[in-house]
Design a protein around this motif. Structure first.
Motif, PDB file in Angstrom:
ATOM      1  N   ALA A 196       0.825  -1.205   0.000  1.00 52.73           N
ATOM      2  CA  ALA A 196       0.000   0.000   0.000  1.00 52.73           C
ATOM      3  C   ALA A 196       0.867   1.267   0.000  1.00 52.73           C
ATOM      4  N   GLY A 197       2.192   1.086  -0.086  1.00 54.41           N
ATOM      5  CA  GLY A 197       3.087   2.242  -0.188  1.00 54.41           C
ATOM      6  C   GLY A 197       3.567   2.772   1.144  1.00 54.41           C
ATOM      7  N   ARG A 198       3.315   2.047   2.231  1.00 57.90           N
ATOM      8  CA  ARG A 198       3.774   2.537   3.532  1.00 57.90           C
ATOM      9  C   ARG A 198       5.248   2.182   3.724  1.00 57.90           C
ATOM     10  N   ASP A 199       5.948   3.028   4.495  1.00 58.68           N
ATOM     11  CA  ASP A 199       7.340   2.759   4.851  1.00 58.68           C
ATOM     12  C   ASP A 199       7.301   1.781   6.023  1.00 58.68           C
ATOM     13  N   VAL A 200       7.653   0.511   5.756  1.00 53.32           N
ATOM     14  CA  VAL A 200       7.445  -0.531   6.768  1.00 53.32           C
ATOM     15  C   VAL A 200       8.764  -0.972   7.387  1.00 53.32           C
ATOM     16  N   HIS A 201       8.785  -1.007   8.726  1.00 56.78           N
ATOM     17  CA  HIS A 201       9.918  -1.511   9.501  1.00 56.78           C
ATOM     18  C   HIS A 201       9.416  -2.773  10.202  1.00 56.78           C
ATOM     19  N   LEU A 202      10.159  -3.869  10.032  1.00 58.97           N
ATOM     20  CA  LEU A 202       9.660  -5.149  10.536  1.00 58.97           C
ATOM     21  C   LEU A 202      10.629  -5.733  11.561  1.00 58.97           C
ATOM     22  N   ALA A 203      10.153  -5.879  12.799  1.00 58.93           N
ATOM     23  CA  ALA A 203      10.964  -6.536  13.844  1.00 58.93           C
ATOM     24  C   ALA A 203      10.713  -8.033  13.733  1.00 58.93           C
ATOM     25  N   VAL A 204      11.773  -8.745  13.363  1.00 53.91           N
ATOM     26  CA  VAL A 204      11.644 -10.160  12.984  1.00 53.91           C
ATOM     27  C   VAL A 204      11.722 -11.056  14.219  1.00 53.91           C
ATOM     28  N   SER A 205      10.820 -12.004  14.307  1.00 48.02           N
ATOM     29  CA  SER A 205      10.861 -12.968  15.410  1.00 48.02           C
ATOM     30  C   SER A 205      11.361 -14.311  14.887  1.00 48.02           C
ATOM     31  N   ARG A 206      11.200 -15.355  15.703  1.00 48.53           N
ATOM     32  CA  ARG A 206      11.889 -16.618  15.372  1.00 48.53           C
ATOM     33  C   ARG A 206      11.148 -17.500  14.375  1.00 48.53           C
ATOM     34  N   CYS A 207      10.003 -17.090  13.888  1.00 51.12           N
ATOM     35  CA  CYS A 207       9.211 -17.978  13.036  1.00 51.12           C
ATOM     36  C   CYS A 207       9.979 -18.285  11.744  1.00 51.12           C
ATOM     37  N   ARG A 272      14.646  -6.762  -0.124  1.00 53.08           N
ATOM     38  CA  ARG A 272      15.077  -6.314  -1.466  1.00 53.08           C
ATOM     39  C   ARG A 272      14.114  -5.277  -2.026  1.00 53.08           C
ATOM     40  N   ARG A 273      12.853  -5.380  -1.641  1.00 51.52           N
ATOM     41  CA  ARG A 273      11.861  -4.436  -2.158  1.00 51.52           C
ATOM     42  C   ARG A 273      11.757  -3.170  -1.318  1.00 51.52           C
ATOM     43  N   GLY A 274      12.613  -3.051  -0.316  1.00 53.26           N
ATOM     44  CA  GLY A 274      12.679  -1.782   0.410  1.00 53.26           C
ATOM     45  C   GLY A 274      12.086  -1.803   1.805  1.00 53.26           C
ATOM     46  N   MET A 275      11.639  -2.965   2.289  1.00 52.74           N
ATOM     47  CA  MET A 275      11.168  -3.011   3.673  1.00 52.74           C
ATOM     48  C   MET A 275      12.392  -3.063   4.590  1.00 52.74           C
ATOM     49  N   HIS A 276      12.312  -2.463   5.750  1.00 52.08           N
ATOM     50  CA  HIS A 276      13.454  -2.436   6.674  1.00 52.08           C
ATOM     51  C   HIS A 276      13.287  -3.567   7.683  1.00 52.08           C
ATOM     52  N   LEU A 277      14.263  -4.487   7.721  1.00 54.40           N
ATOM     53  CA  LEU A 277      14.168  -5.617   8.641  1.00 54.40           C
ATOM     54  C   LEU A 277      15.108  -5.419   9.827  1.00 54.40           C
ATOM     55  N   TYR A 278      14.641  -5.798  11.004  1.00 55.31           N
ATOM     56  CA  TYR A 278      15.437  -5.685  12.231  1.00 55.31           C
ATOM     57  C   TYR A 278      15.348  -7.006  12.979  1.00 55.31           C
ATOM     58  N   GLY A 279      16.120  -7.108  14.062  1.00 56.26           N
ATOM     59  CA  GLY A 279      16.001  -8.287  14.929  1.00 56.26           C
ATOM     60  C   GLY A 279      14.798  -8.135  15.842  1.00 56.26           C
ATOM     61  N   ARG A 280      14.817  -8.911  16.874  1.00 56.62           N
ATOM     62  CA  ARG A 280      13.710  -8.932  17.829  1.00 56.62           C
ATOM     63  C   ARG A 280      13.575  -7.604  18.551  1.00 56.62           C
ATOM     64  N   LEU A 281      12.353  -7.163  18.778  1.00 56.15           N
ATOM     65  CA  LEU A 281      12.137  -5.920  19.533  1.00 56.15           C
ATOM     66  C   LEU A 281      12.425  -6.191  21.011  1.00 56.15           C
ATOM     67  N   GLU A 282      13.319  -5.391  21.586  1.00 56.71           N
ATOM     68  CA  GLU A 282      13.648  -5.595  22.994  1.00 56.71           C
ATOM     69  C   GLU A 282      13.566  -4.279  23.735  1.00 56.71           C
ATOM     70  N   SER A 283      13.228  -4.305  25.009  1.00 57.48           N
ATOM     71  CA  SER A 283      13.258  -3.077  25.819  1.00 57.48           C
ATOM     72  C   SER A 283      14.270  -3.351  26.984  1.00 57.48           C
TER      73      SER A 283
END
Ligand SMILES: Cc1cc2nc3c(=O)[nH]c(=O)nc-3n(C[C@H](O)[C@H](O)[C@H](O)COP(=O)(O)OP(=O)(O)OC[C@H]3O[C@@H](n4cnc5c(N)ncnc54)[C@H](O)[C@@H]3O)c2cc1C
Length: 346
Positions: A196-207, A272-283
């Motif tokens: 949908a054209g949103r700037d997406v940042h994805l915190a990746v989990s273990r799946c 590759r298509r421009g989504m930003h991938l990160y590791g697990r979200l931690e606080s």
């Protein structure tokens, strides 16, 4: 204990078996109870049928193909066994199933408490008590949203919602979106937002990922063959007794989508298509400490000193504080030099 806790003046009724929840599990139970000629009632807190499928987002499609929709007494017989029903179609299908099996469902009835009486069980509802010799809990696997603790530390101006509440991209506030978790909901919602054209940042989990198709068949077709025929060839589908730990019951399902006829979900392709991938979200860690190595936290420019066992036993007392403080100041000075060097270079 009588009707204690019930609604004053509320009805008191008896059934042989009470089923709580009219999702597919409760309805399938109702089917077999009817077949066995056993008196029962199914109560459902929602005002409509369709169970948990009502909570999925607008663009949701089944992840498992329609040929897996094998409700007892009404296996899928529609025109598209290899397709993936939309949310509305699944809700309709479960609703039709309730009618087809003549399930005695009472909608809008929430069981708020269940108690044992002499020789039966008592379910408390807003309209009174239901007394039953047997009670079947069919209240669903995804009852309460699991929200990571890190969400508590985000500023209030950031709109936060669980996938249960997500409906479509246009309902989110403007700006970039952080999707936390790469289970089946997270990956599909991230994909939908990205498309949908949103700037997406994805915190990746273990799946884990799985191919949508293998040797010309849907992966889930192969799994279904093991479920149906595995025992005949010495490979029965695993049961809970085969799991290595109790926690394994809550492991992930593979990344797959039924959208647009079904496709793989590939996180590398997302990147590759421009989504930003990160590791697990931690606080903060579980003890309330910032994540750090000897006071240098994972957040650039943020340091900690004086915490018990920050580095060694005297870290929080006079004798040890000096060395820890010197260590972080050395780090701070190093950052300063790095910054100046960067300026010189530019
Ligand atoms: C993203 C995603 C994709 C999925 N894809 C598939 C798929 O392709 N195929 C598949 O088979 N499964 C899939 N699932 C899993 C599927 O959604 C669930 O396994 C299924 O909905 C569970 O059915 P259920 O009847 O056990 O629970 P629910 O459908 O949750 O039904 C439980 C019912 O109990 C009611 N209830 C709860 N508490 C009370 C109470 N106290 N009093 C009265 N009523 C109560 C609820 O309102 C609800 O209607 C998917 C899940 C997700 C999250």
């Amino acid at each position: 204990m009588g009707g204690s806790g019930g609604v004053p003046g509320g009805a008191r009724e008896w059934v042989d078996t009470l089923v709580i929840g009219a999702g597919q599990a409760g309805l399938a139970t109702s089917h077999w109870l009817t077949k066995a000629g056993l008196d029962h009632l199914v109560v459902e807190r929602r005002g409509r049928l369709g169970g948990g499928w009502n909570d999925r987002w607008d663009g949701f499609c089944l992840v498992a193909p329609n040929f897996t929709v094998l409700l007892p007494g009404m296996p899928y017989a529609g025109p598209d066994p290899d397709g993936f029903m939309s949310r509305a179609e699944v809700v309709d299908h479960v609703t039709e199933y309730a009618a087809a099996i003549g399930a005695p469902v009472r909608l809008g009835t929430t069981v708020t408490r269940l108690a044992a009486s002499d020789d039966h069980l008592v379910a408390y509802t807003g309209a009174g008590t239901i007394h039953a010799r047997n009670v079947v809990l069919a209240t669903g696997p995804y009852q309460r949203p699991n929200v990571p603790a890190a969400s508590l530390h985000l500023p209030g101006r950031i709109q936060q919602l669980h996938s249960h509440e997500y409906r479509r991209p246009g309902r989110l506030a403007a700006g970039a979106v952080l999707v936390v978790g790469t289970g089946q909901s997270g990956t599909q919602i991230a994909e939908e937002l990205h498309e949908a054209g949103r700037d997406v940042h994805l915190a990746v989990s273990r799946c884990f990922a799985a191919p949508r198709r293998y040797r010309g068949r849907d992966t889930i077709w192969w799994m279904l063959q093991i479920l149906l025929h595995g025992a005949d060839v010495g490979h029965p589908f695993p049961t809970v007794a085969d799991l290595p730990t109790p926690a394994a019951r809550f492991g992930c399902d593979p990344h797959l989508s039924g959208k647009d006829g079904g496709h793989d979900i590939d996180l590398r392709r997302f990147a590759r298509r421009g989504m930003h991938l990160y590791g697990r979200l931690e606080s903060l860690d579980e003890w309330g400490y910032p994540r750090h190595v000897r006071g240098v936290t994972t957040h650039p420019g943020l340091y900690a000193v004086g915490l018990p066992w920050l580095h060694s036993e005297p870290s929080s007392v006079f004798a040890g504080i000096g060395a820890d403080a010197a260590h972080i100041v050395e780090h701070i000075a190093g950052r300063r030099i790095g910054r100046h060097a960067g300026r010189t270079r530019s």
